[in-house]
Design an enzyme around this catalytic site. Sequence first.
Site, PDB file in Angstrom:
ATOM      1  CB  SER A 153      41.423  41.853  38.420  1.00  0.00           C
ATOM      2  OG  SER A 153      41.886  43.024  37.786  1.00  0.00           O
ATOM      3  CE1 TYR A 166      38.871  40.460  33.390  1.00  0.00           C
ATOM      4  CE2 TYR A 166      39.539  42.359  34.682  1.00  0.00           C
ATOM      5  CZ  TYR A 166      39.780  41.075  34.234  1.00  0.00           C
ATOM      6  OH  TYR A 166      40.912  40.409  34.642  1.00  0.00           O
TER       7      TYR A 166
END
Length: 268
Positions: A153, A166
Amino acid sequence: MTKQLLAGQRALVTGASSGIGRAIACAFAEAGASVVVNYRSSREEAEQVACDIQQRGGKAIAVQADVSEPEGCDTLFGAIERELGGIDVLVANAGLQRDAAFTEMSLGDWRKVIDVNLTGQFLCAQEAVRRFRQQGLDSQRSPALGKILFTSSVHQAIPWAGHVNYAAAKGGVKLLMESMAQELAEEKIRVNAIAPGAIKTAINTDAWESEEAQEKLLKLIPYGRIGEPEDVAKAAVWLASDESDYVVGTTLFIDGGMMLYPAFREGG
Ligand code: NAD
């Protein structure tokens, strides 16, 4: 139709019943690959993905497994061996969010995200490498012994308040990927990552569902639109194909320029 860049390749895509994983499974099949469509709980959706692929002349099967458990990985790799005769490409895509302000984050939510987004990718990648070695190099099939795509990401690099679990997992994926790539390249195993920016999927509906949220999000995207799962899938096809044979240990950002410090457009 995408060029058949993956003709004859056997691919496992985790978390493929929705979003980016689904788009990758479909694009891989369009590009000539046979695909195992992994899902954790959404059986109907996963079977629909496999069915759509079959109706378009491709080969796909849906397989239930939790990638954060070693037993789940065993199930998955057993299925790909049985159904497709082996594996050439792993796309470790399954992931989730459990967001909270730092001091409010429960240990359970910290662990869950690390377990799925980091350990899940580790477990699948480890088993894939073992399988690649057992299979041996087949130069008719590919110059690579095998290919692994991690799903990272922009948050492997951009800190993300309210999402420390995350961001920590994706930062971990970055160095997991790079360390594996360095260790395994001499065996002709290519390890790379795709790193999406803001893509319209179920994981982040809050960020794009309302007009107000969209407007805020677009300020972070120089290219001026939110990404679609297909944007990521097309890049993944290339990165999994032999067209990118000399690409090793790279993170390919698919983010409309989100990594470019968009706030500095105003002069900083
Ligand atoms: P999504 O929620 O549609 O897809 C995630 C999939 O992973 C779901 O199908 C879910 O069921 C599956 N999954 C979750 N836990 C699992 C487990 N234990 N075992 C097997 N499957 C499991 O969201 P998405 O946006 O398509 O996310 C796919 C990947 O892309 C994730 O790794 C996510 O972190 C990453 N990503 C997404 C974006 C974005 O903007 N959408 C941005 C950057 C990275």
